[in-house]
Design a protein around this motif. Structure first.
Motif, mmCIF file in Angstrom:
data_model
loop_
_atom_site.group_PDB
_atom_site.id
_atom_site.type_symbol
_atom_site.label_atom_id
_atom_site.label_comp_id
_atom_site.label_asym_id
_atom_site.label_seq_id
_atom_site.Cartn_x
_atom_site.Cartn_y
_atom_site.Cartn_z
ATOM 1 N N TYR A 255 -46.999 -28.079 62.156
ATOM 2 C CA TYR A 255 -47.880 -28.256 61.005
ATOM 3 C C TYR A 255 -49.341 -28.124 61.417
ATOM 4 O O TYR A 255 -49.774 -28.662 62.441
ATOM 5 N N ARG A 256 -50.118 -27.420 60.598
ATOM 6 C CA ARG A 256 -51.564 -27.318 60.785
ATOM 7 C C ARG A 256 -52.230 -27.231 59.413
ATOM 8 O O ARG A 256 -51.581 -26.906 58.413
ATOM 9 N N ASN A 257 -53.494 -27.504 59.368
ATOM 10 C CA ASN A 257 -54.311 -27.237 58.197
ATOM 11 C C ASN A 257 -55.288 -26.142 58.558
ATOM 12 O O ASN A 257 -55.840 -26.128 59.671
ATOM 13 N N PHE B 166 -52.903 -21.413 69.474
ATOM 14 C CA PHE B 166 -53.498 -22.751 69.453
ATOM 15 C C PHE B 166 -52.950 -23.616 70.590
ATOM 16 O O PHE B 166 -52.238 -24.584 70.361
#
Length: 409
Positions: free
Chosen positions: A107-109, A213
């Motif tokens: 999960y990332r924003n 990332f």
């Protein structure tokens, strides 16, 4: 059955006992009304539970990592458990035949931008089988595929509302979308029945996210669906097996409830069915109890009616009326009262449920209603109840001897 004179006699008999007939009918109607409303509310609870999984496969198992709550095998408590790619591979290697689909999740924003439009969106890094776990429907293009995982491509699939927000009236398929300064190619646009939040998601290959990332193999979560050939108990046992195996793998205490959390839809079904089973039992007891009260009342009405018509019934028998015809007349009257009163209660109950609608959603009652099958069962029950209520009085009426009946004052 359709003898006009008989129906006229039945209505005349009912007219002579209006108050008692009304009170007995009211009891039956009230019983059916309460039964219908309670059953509808019980179904509403079930609908509320099922709606929470409307956008997920109903055989899904979630595997989440947390922190240990106990020291174990030399490790301190509050140790963070971190899933990695090898743990995902462990699932597919060790549970062949039991796993239908599986996917990791990261999960990332991210801040997405297209021309002058921009917005913050949830990014979920997954593999292709995630589409089947989420029951994602492709509107345009395709979902993430295996080549995207292998080649670590910058291909993404976006939710319908992401396209609407950023691209307005343009077709997003094939366009480039800037996310946190990195350009990604949109290969698909999807929709999801889970609501707006589920359609404001951007999906990309999990290995791409790991590369871009942090250049690591870390995962936030692992989800899978179990083989549908399993029944509920087998599915629950499978999820417990996964939990035990992962606890051993990460050296977590067997009774540590926070480090490895495995939750399956099957467990939710079992818990909900236990609760609903209790609710339906109460509904059954209340409904049957009230209906029995109504049957007794109608039986008394019929007994009273027969007593008042003793002379009339004696004349009938003297003129050649058979015991069978007298029994049929009494039963017909009983079934009429029970059925009419019961259907009034059923209609009022269904109208009440319609008025309630989703106004009780805050109490986890969603779309309360009764199915057509319940109406069919109610019809049979009401007719059967009317026959029971009238049987004993009908037998008494059939046994009346003409000579004794004619002397009755």
């Amino acid at each position: 059955m359709f003898d006009r004179d008989r129906w006229q006699e039945i209505f005349e008999a009912i007219g002579k006992n209006k108050l008692r007939t009304f009170l007995s009918g009211f009891t039956v109607a009230l019983g059916i009304l309460i039964f219908t409303v309670l059953l509808g509310l019980g179904n509403g609870l079930l609908n509320s539970f099922l709606s929470s999984f409307v956008d997920d496969a109903q055989n899904i198992i979630f595997i989440r990592a947390g922190r240990t709550s106990k020291a174990y095998k030399g490790f301190q408590e509050n140790r963070k458990i971190q899933f990695e790619n090898e743990d995902f591979e462990f699932i597919n290697t060790n549970y062949k035949g039991k796993v239908e689909y599986s996917t990791p999740r990261i999960y990332r924003n991210g801040q997405a931008k297209y021309k002058k439009e921009s917005g913050s969106y949830t990014i979920i890094a997954v593999n292709p089988e995630h589409q089947y776990l989420e029951k994602t429907i492709m509107m345009k293009g395709r979902y993430i595929n295996e080549n995207d995982i292998i080649d670590k491509t910058k291909n993404i699939a976006i939710g319908r509302l992401v396209e609407k927000d950023l691209f307005k009236n343009e077709d997003a398929l094939g366009k480039s979308l800037d996310i946190d300064g990195i350009a990604y190619k949109i290969v698909g646009v999807f929709q999801d029945s889970g609501g707006d939040n589920e359609e404001r998601i951007i999906c990309m290959p999990y290995k791409t996210v790991q590369l871009l990332f942090g250049n690591n193999e870390k995962l936030d979560q692992i989800n899978l669906t179990y083989n549908m050939a399993m029944n509920t108990e087998q599915a629950i046992a499978f999820s417990k097996q996964i939990e035990e195996d992962f606890k051993k793998k990460f050296d977590v205490a067997p009774d540590d409830q926070s480090a490895i959390r495995v939750r399956s839809f099957a467990e939710g079904i079992k818990e909900t069915m236990v609760i609903l089973g209790g609710i339906y039992l109460v509904i059954f007891v209340v409904g049957i109890g009230t209906l029995i009260s109504g049957i007794i009342g109608i039986g008394n009405i019929m007994t009273f009616s027969i007593k008042e018509r003793t002379k009339e019934l004696g004349i009938r028998k003297a003129l050649g009326a058979s015991p069978r015809s007298i029994i049929a007349m009494v039963l017909q009257e009983s079934v009429l009262i029970t059925s009419v009163a019961g259907y009034i209660g059923l209609i009022l109950g269904m109208l009440s449920l319609r008025l309630i609608g989703n106004n009780l959603e805050e109490f986890f009652i969603l779309n309360p209603k009764v199915e057509t099958g319940v109406i069919v069962v109610a019809t049979i029950t009401l007719i059967f109840s009317g026959l029971i209520a009238g049987y004993i009085p009908a037998r008494r009426a059939a046994k009346i001897k003409p000579i004794i009946a004619l002397r009755d004052e």
